[in-house]
Design a protein around this motif. Sequence first.
Motif, short mmCIF file in Angstrom:
data_model
loop_
_atom_site.label_atom_id
_atom_site.label_comp_id
_atom_site.label_asym_id
_atom_site.label_seq_id
_atom_site.Cartn_x
_atom_site.Cartn_y
_atom_site.Cartn_z
N THR A 106 42.56 22.16 15.64
CA THR A 106 42.88 23.90 15.63
C THR A 106 44.23 24.25 15.61
OG1 THR A 106 42.56 23.71 18.04
CG2 THR A 106 40.52 23.74 16.96
N ASP A 107 45.13 23.35 16.19
CA ASP A 107 46.53 24.04 16.24
C ASP A 107 46.93 24.54 14.81
OD1 ASP A 107 48.73 24.57 17.92
OD2 ASP A 107 49.85 23.21 16.92
N THR A 108 46.89 23.54 13.92
CA THR A 108 47.66 23.74 12.57
C THR A 108 47.21 24.86 12.14
OG1 THR A 108 47.92 21.35 12.36
CG2 THR A 108 47.92 22.97 10.04
N THR A 109 45.71 25.15 12.20
CA THR A 109 44.93 26.48 11.63
C THR A 109 45.53 27.74 12.45
OG1 THR A 109 43.26 24.99 11.11
CG2 THR A 109 42.58 27.49 11.19
N LEU A 110 45.64 27.79 13.59
CA LEU A 110 45.98 28.65 14.36
C LEU A 110 47.41 29.09 14.09
CD1 LEU A 110 44.27 27.74 17.97
CD2 LEU A 110 43.77 29.54 16.47
N GLN A 111 48.34 28.13 13.92
CA GLN A 111 49.64 28.40 13.66
C GLN A 111 49.77 29.19 12.38
OE1 GLN A 111 52.03 28.25 15.71
NE2 GLN A 111 50.73 27.02 17.17
N MET A 112 48.83 28.55 11.25
CA MET A 112 48.91 29.58 9.99
C MET A 112 48.48 30.98 10.15
SD MET A 112 47.31 26.19 7.84
CE MET A 112 47.04 27.25 6.25
N VAL A 113 47.39 30.96 10.75
CA VAL A 113 46.82 32.32 11.02
C VAL A 113 47.92 33.20 11.69
CG1 VAL A 113 44.89 33.80 12.36
CG2 VAL A 113 44.50 31.54 10.99
N ARG A 114 48.88 32.61 12.76
CA ARG A 114 49.52 33.37 13.72
C ARG A 114 50.60 33.99 12.74
NH1 ARG A 114 54.72 32.02 16.02
NH2 ARG A 114 54.41 30.11 15.30
N ASN A 115 51.11 33.51 11.60
CA ASN A 115 52.20 33.85 10.90
C ASN A 115 51.69 35.11 9.89
OD1 ASN A 115 54.27 32.06 11.21
ND2 ASN A 115 53.00 30.61 10.96
N VAL A 116 50.50 35.37 9.92
CA VAL A 116 50.07 36.52 9.22
C VAL A 116 50.25 37.76 10.20
CG1 VAL A 116 48.16 37.62 7.99
CG2 VAL A 116 48.33 35.30 8.01
N PRO A 117 50.99 38.86 9.83
CA PRO A 117 51.08 39.88 10.53
C PRO A 117 49.75 40.50 10.78
CG PRO A 117 52.79 39.98 8.89
CD PRO A 117 51.86 38.85 8.67
N HIS A 118 49.30 40.73 11.97
CA HIS A 118 48.04 41.24 12.32
C HIS A 118 47.71 42.67 11.94
CE1 HIS A 118 49.95 42.63 15.97
NE2 HIS A 118 48.75 43.32 16.30
N LEU A 119 48.85 43.37 11.81
CA LEU A 119 48.62 44.91 11.47
C LEU A 119 48.46 44.78 9.97
CD1 LEU A 119 51.42 46.47 13.72
CD2 LEU A 119 49.18 46.47 14.05
N ALA A 120 49.07 43.80 9.27
CA ALA A 120 48.85 44.06 7.75
C ALA A 120 47.55 43.70 7.51
CB ALA A 120 49.57 42.88 7.18
N LEU A 121 46.59 43.46 8.39
CA LEU A 121 45.18 43.28 8.17
C LEU A 121 44.19 44.51 8.38
CD1 LEU A 121 44.34 39.79 10.01
CD2 LEU A 121 44.62 40.30 7.52
N ILE A 122 45.07 45.69 8.60
CA ILE A 122 44.23 46.94 8.94
C ILE A 122 43.45 47.18 7.93
CG2 ILE A 122 44.62 49.44 9.25
CD1 ILE A 122 46.77 48.70 11.28
N PRO A 123 43.73 47.20 6.63
CA PRO A 123 42.79 47.54 5.51
C PRO A 123 41.80 46.65 5.34
CG PRO A 123 45.14 47.76 4.62
CD PRO A 123 45.12 46.95 5.90
N LEU A 124 41.77 45.43 5.54
CA LEU A 124 40.77 44.58 5.38
C LEU A 124 39.98 44.84 6.65
CD1 LEU A 124 39.42 42.29 3.75
CD2 LEU A 124 40.91 40.53 5.29
N VAL A 125 40.21 44.89 7.79
CA VAL A 125 39.50 45.22 9.03
C VAL A 125 38.49 46.40 8.95
CG1 VAL A 125 39.46 45.70 11.46
CG2 VAL A 125 40.96 43.92 10.54
N ILE A 126 39.47 47.56 8.48
CA ILE A 126 38.59 48.73 8.15
C ILE A 126 37.35 48.43 7.27
CG2 ILE A 126 38.59 51.22 7.12
CD1 ILE A 126 41.54 51.39 8.32
N LEU A 127 37.64 47.64 6.00
CA LEU A 127 36.56 47.18 5.08
C LEU A 127 35.38 46.58 5.88
CD1 LEU A 127 38.68 46.29 2.09
CD2 LEU A 127 37.39 48.56 2.17
N TRP A 128 35.87 45.83 6.73
CA TRP A 128 34.93 44.97 7.61
C TRP A 128 34.00 45.64 8.49
CZ3 TRP A 128 38.70 40.24 9.17
CH2 TRP A 128 38.60 39.52 8.02
N PHE A 129 34.75 46.43 9.37
CA PHE A 129 34.29 47.14 10.60
C PHE A 129 34.08 48.47 10.35
CE2 PHE A 129 36.32 43.32 12.22
CZ PHE A 129 35.27 42.72 12.66
#
Length: 268
Positions: A106-129
Amino acid sequence: MSLIDSVSLPRSFRLPRVDGLIQWIVPLAIIAIWQVASVTGFVPVRVLPAPSDVALAGWKLLLSGELVRNIWVSFWRASIGFLIGGGIGFAFGLANGLSQLSAKLTDTTLQMVRNVPHLALIPLVILWFGIDESAKLFLVALGVFFPIYLNTLHGIRTVDPQLIEMGRIYGMTDSELFRRVIFPGALPSIFVGIRFALGIMWLTLIVAETIAASSGLGYMAMQAREFMLIDVVVLSILIYALLGKLADSASRVLERLTLSWHPAFQKR
Protein backbone atom coordinates in the motif's frame (compact mmCIF):
# COMPACT_ATOMS: atom_id res chain seq x y z
CA MET A 1 -0.87 43.72 61.92
CA SER A 2 -3.61 45.04 59.64
CA LEU A 3 -6.73 43.12 58.72
CA ILE A 4 -5.51 42.71 55.15
CA ASP A 5 -2.24 41.22 56.32
CA SER A 6 -4.04 38.81 58.61
CA VAL A 7 -6.19 37.41 55.82
CA SER A 8 -4.31 34.66 54.02
CA LEU A 9 -5.06 33.76 50.41
CA PRO A 10 -6.43 30.28 49.72
CA ARG A 11 -3.85 27.77 48.65
CA SER A 12 -5.62 27.27 45.32
CA PHE A 13 -5.26 30.97 44.42
CA ARG A 14 -2.08 31.69 42.52
CA LEU A 15 -1.14 34.42 40.12
CA PRO A 16 -0.96 33.12 36.54
CA ARG A 17 2.49 32.11 35.39
CA VAL A 18 4.22 34.90 33.56
CA ASP A 19 5.56 32.58 30.86
CA GLY A 20 1.99 31.52 30.08
CA LEU A 21 1.07 35.13 29.34
CA ILE A 22 4.10 35.93 27.19
CA GLN A 23 2.63 34.10 24.20
CA TRP A 24 -0.33 36.51 24.16
CA ILE A 25 1.75 39.71 24.20
CA VAL A 26 2.30 39.80 20.42
CA PRO A 27 -1.38 39.06 19.46
CA LEU A 28 -2.63 41.69 21.93
CA ALA A 29 -0.08 44.20 20.64
CA ILE A 30 -1.18 43.56 17.06
CA ILE A 31 -4.84 44.12 18.03
CA ALA A 32 -3.93 47.34 19.85
CA ILE A 33 -1.93 48.65 16.87
CA TRP A 34 -4.75 47.59 14.53
CA GLN A 35 -7.32 49.48 16.65
CA VAL A 36 -5.21 52.64 16.77
CA ALA A 37 -4.53 52.49 13.02
CA SER A 38 -8.24 52.14 12.27
CA VAL A 39 -9.39 54.87 14.67
CA THR A 40 -6.82 57.35 13.36
CA GLY A 41 -7.76 56.59 9.75
CA PHE A 42 -4.34 55.19 8.87
CA VAL A 43 -6.12 52.00 7.77
CA PRO A 44 -9.45 52.78 6.02
CA VAL A 45 -12.47 51.00 7.50
CA ARG A 46 -13.56 49.82 4.06
CA VAL A 47 -10.24 47.93 3.82
CA LEU A 48 -10.00 46.58 7.36
CA PRO A 49 -12.57 47.45 10.07
CA ALA A 50 -11.40 48.14 13.61
CA PRO A 51 -11.31 45.27 16.14
CA SER A 52 -14.06 47.03 18.10
CA ASP A 53 -16.31 46.97 15.02
CA VAL A 54 -15.52 43.29 14.46
CA ALA A 55 -16.36 42.55 18.10
CA LEU A 56 -19.64 44.46 17.77
CA ALA A 57 -20.57 42.48 14.65
CA GLY A 58 -19.81 39.27 16.53
CA TRP A 59 -21.98 40.35 19.46
CA LYS A 60 -24.93 41.01 17.14
CA LEU A 61 -24.53 37.62 15.45
CA LEU A 62 -24.21 35.99 18.86
CA LEU A 63 -27.49 37.51 20.03
CA SER A 64 -29.26 36.35 16.88
CA GLY A 65 -27.95 32.80 17.34
CA GLU A 66 -26.43 32.74 13.86
CA LEU A 67 -22.85 32.78 15.13
CA VAL A 68 -23.27 29.83 17.50
CA ARG A 69 -25.09 27.81 14.85
CA ASN A 70 -22.40 28.34 12.21
CA ILE A 71 -19.54 27.66 14.64
CA TRP A 72 -21.20 24.42 15.69
CA VAL A 73 -21.69 23.29 12.08
CA SER A 74 -18.03 24.00 11.22
CA PHE A 75 -16.81 22.33 14.41
CA TRP A 76 -18.94 19.25 13.66
CA ARG A 77 -17.62 18.99 10.10
CA ALA A 78 -14.01 19.40 11.24
CA SER A 79 -14.34 16.86 14.05
CA ILE A 80 -16.04 14.15 11.99
CA GLY A 81 -13.66 14.60 9.05
CA PHE A 82 -10.66 14.52 11.39
CA LEU A 83 -11.83 11.36 13.14
CA ILE A 84 -12.48 9.55 9.85
CA GLY A 85 -9.32 10.62 8.01
CA GLY A 86 -7.11 10.54 11.10
CA GLY A 87 -8.39 7.12 12.12
CA ILE A 88 -7.74 5.62 8.70
CA GLY A 89 -4.32 7.29 8.46
CA PHE A 90 -3.39 6.01 11.91
CA ALA A 91 -4.47 2.48 10.99
CA PHE A 92 -2.44 2.50 7.76
CA GLY A 93 0.56 3.97 9.61
CA LEU A 94 0.46 1.20 12.19
CA ALA A 95 -0.05 -1.51 9.59
CA ASN A 96 2.76 -0.33 7.32
CA GLY A 97 5.08 0.36 10.23
CA LEU A 98 4.63 -3.10 11.72
CA SER A 99 4.27 -5.18 8.55
CA GLN A 100 6.66 -5.15 5.63
CA LEU A 101 4.06 -6.92 3.50
CA SER A 102 1.46 -4.25 4.19
CA ALA A 103 4.01 -1.51 3.41
CA LYS A 104 4.94 -3.13 0.10
CA LEU A 105 1.28 -3.47 -0.86
CA THR A 106 0.00 0.00 0.00
CA ASP A 107 2.78 2.52 0.69
CA THR A 108 3.68 3.22 -2.95
CA THR A 109 0.03 3.83 -3.84
CA LEU A 110 -0.47 6.11 -0.85
CA GLN A 111 2.65 8.11 -1.67
CA MET A 112 1.39 8.61 -5.24
CA VAL A 113 -2.00 9.82 -3.97
CA ARG A 114 -0.28 12.07 -1.42
CA ASN A 115 1.37 14.07 -4.18
CA VAL A 116 -2.01 15.05 -5.60
CA PRO A 117 -3.14 18.30 -3.86
CA HIS A 118 -6.40 17.33 -2.21
CA LEU A 119 -7.92 20.78 -2.77
CA ALA A 120 -7.41 20.27 -6.51
CA LEU A 121 -9.98 17.49 -6.25
CA ILE A 122 -12.80 19.87 -5.28
CA PRO A 123 -14.44 19.95 -8.75
CA LEU A 124 -14.34 16.17 -8.93
CA VAL A 125 -15.59 15.78 -5.35
CA ILE A 126 -18.53 18.08 -6.08
CA LEU A 127 -19.38 15.95 -9.11
CA TRP A 128 -19.18 12.82 -6.95
CA PHE A 129 -20.98 14.02 -3.83
CA GLY A 130 -22.70 17.25 -4.89
CA ILE A 131 -22.61 20.03 -2.28
CA ASP A 132 -23.82 17.72 0.47
CA GLU A 133 -22.02 17.24 3.78
CA SER A 134 -20.24 14.16 2.49
CA ALA A 135 -18.19 16.27 0.05
CA LYS A 136 -16.80 18.47 2.84
CA LEU A 137 -16.18 15.51 5.14
CA PHE A 138 -14.35 13.70 2.34
CA LEU A 139 -12.04 16.66 1.69
CA VAL A 140 -11.26 17.15 5.39
CA ALA A 141 -10.66 13.43 5.90
CA LEU A 142 -8.36 13.29 2.86
CA GLY A 143 -6.45 16.34 4.08
CA VAL A 144 -5.75 14.99 7.58
CA PHE A 145 -5.04 11.43 6.41
CA PHE A 146 -1.48 11.90 5.17
CA PRO A 147 0.09 13.88 8.05
CA ILE A 148 -1.10 11.30 10.56
CA TYR A 149 -0.21 8.38 8.29
CA LEU A 150 3.33 9.58 7.59
CA ASN A 151 4.15 10.52 11.17
CA THR A 152 2.69 7.31 12.59
CA LEU A 153 4.74 5.31 10.08
CA HIS A 154 7.85 7.35 10.91
CA GLY A 155 7.28 6.95 14.64
CA ILE A 156 6.91 3.18 14.44
CA ARG A 157 9.97 2.74 12.24
CA THR A 158 12.26 4.92 14.36
CA VAL A 159 11.66 3.21 17.69
CA ASP A 160 15.04 2.31 19.14
CA PRO A 161 15.74 -1.30 18.03
CA GLN A 162 17.78 -1.87 21.19
CA LEU A 163 14.63 -1.26 23.28
CA ILE A 164 12.72 -3.77 21.14
CA GLU A 165 15.53 -6.29 21.55
CA MET A 166 15.58 -5.70 25.29
CA GLY A 167 11.82 -6.27 25.43
CA ARG A 168 12.22 -9.58 23.65
CA ILE A 169 15.00 -10.59 26.05
CA TYR A 170 12.64 -9.89 28.96
CA GLY A 171 10.14 -12.26 27.37
CA MET A 172 7.50 -9.78 26.17
CA THR A 173 4.93 -11.07 23.74
CA ASP A 174 4.27 -9.17 20.51
CA SER A 175 1.23 -7.42 22.00
CA GLU A 176 3.15 -6.45 25.14
CA LEU A 177 6.07 -5.25 23.04
CA PHE A 178 3.74 -3.05 21.00
CA ARG A 179 1.85 -1.72 24.04
CA ARG A 180 4.85 -1.07 26.28
CA VAL A 181 7.68 -0.24 23.85
CA ILE A 182 6.71 0.45 20.23
CA PHE A 183 3.56 2.55 20.67
CA PRO A 184 4.95 4.75 23.50
CA GLY A 185 8.13 5.24 21.47
CA ALA A 186 6.13 6.34 18.42
CA LEU A 187 3.83 8.72 20.32
CA PRO A 188 5.97 11.91 19.96
CA SER A 189 5.97 11.52 16.17
CA ILE A 190 2.24 10.71 16.15
CA PHE A 191 1.48 13.93 18.01
CA VAL A 192 3.52 15.91 15.49
CA GLY A 193 1.28 14.42 12.81
CA ILE A 194 -1.85 15.32 14.76
CA ARG A 195 -0.76 18.95 15.07
CA PHE A 196 0.02 19.15 11.36
CA ALA A 197 -3.31 17.50 10.57
CA LEU A 198 -5.25 19.98 12.72
CA GLY A 199 -3.87 22.87 10.69
CA ILE A 200 -4.72 21.19 7.39
CA MET A 201 -8.17 20.32 8.78
CA TRP A 202 -9.13 23.99 9.24
CA LEU A 203 -7.50 25.03 5.96
CA THR A 204 -9.48 22.42 4.04
CA LEU A 205 -12.72 23.28 5.82
CA ILE A 206 -12.33 26.99 5.05
CA VAL A 207 -11.94 26.27 1.34
CA ALA A 208 -14.73 23.68 1.26
CA GLU A 209 -17.22 25.92 3.06
CA THR A 210 -16.53 28.93 0.85
CA ILE A 211 -17.10 26.94 -2.33
CA ALA A 212 -20.06 24.74 -1.59
CA ALA A 213 -21.96 25.18 1.66
CA SER A 214 -25.26 26.44 3.00
CA SER A 215 -24.07 26.77 6.61
CA GLY A 216 -20.88 27.12 8.61
CA LEU A 217 -18.31 29.85 9.11
CA GLY A 218 -17.20 29.78 5.47
CA TYR A 219 -20.77 30.18 4.32
CA MET A 220 -21.22 33.06 6.78
CA ALA A 221 -18.11 34.76 5.37
CA MET A 222 -19.28 34.34 1.78
CA GLN A 223 -22.73 35.71 2.58
CA ALA A 224 -21.11 38.68 4.31
CA ARG A 225 -18.97 39.27 1.23
CA GLU A 226 -22.09 39.40 -0.92
CA PHE A 227 -23.50 42.19 1.27
CA MET A 228 -20.12 43.95 1.71
CA LEU A 229 -20.04 43.24 5.46
CA ILE A 230 -16.27 43.30 5.88
CA ASP A 231 -16.48 43.15 9.67
CA VAL A 232 -18.29 39.79 9.48
CA VAL A 233 -15.73 38.47 6.97
CA VAL A 234 -12.89 39.44 9.32
CA LEU A 235 -14.82 37.95 12.25
CA SER A 236 -15.09 34.62 10.42
CA ILE A 237 -11.35 34.57 9.73
CA LEU A 238 -10.54 35.37 13.36
CA ILE A 239 -12.86 32.61 14.59
CA TYR A 240 -11.09 30.12 12.33
CA ALA A 241 -7.78 31.26 13.87
CA LEU A 242 -9.12 30.90 17.42
CA LEU A 243 -10.56 27.44 16.71
CA GLY A 244 -7.22 26.39 15.23
CA LYS A 245 -5.38 27.67 18.31
CA LEU A 246 -7.86 25.90 20.59
CA ALA A 247 -7.41 22.61 18.75
CA ASP A 248 -3.62 22.93 18.86
CA SER A 249 -3.69 23.71 22.59
CA ALA A 250 -5.89 20.68 23.25
CA SER A 251 -3.45 18.44 21.36
CA ARG A 252 -0.52 19.84 23.35
CA VAL A 253 -2.32 19.18 26.65
CA LEU A 254 -3.00 15.61 25.53
CA GLU A 255 0.63 15.33 24.45
CA ARG A 256 1.89 16.41 27.87
CA LEU A 257 -0.48 14.04 29.66
CA THR A 258 0.43 10.98 27.60
CA LEU A 259 4.16 11.74 27.39
CA SER A 260 4.74 12.76 31.02
CA TRP A 261 7.18 9.84 31.28
CA HIS A 262 9.30 11.17 28.40
CA PRO A 263 12.34 13.24 29.53
CA ALA A 264 11.90 15.70 26.63
CA PHE A 265 8.37 16.64 27.78
CA GLN A 266 8.87 16.78 31.55
CA LYS A 267 10.09 20.40 31.69
CA ARG A 268 7.48 21.89 29.32
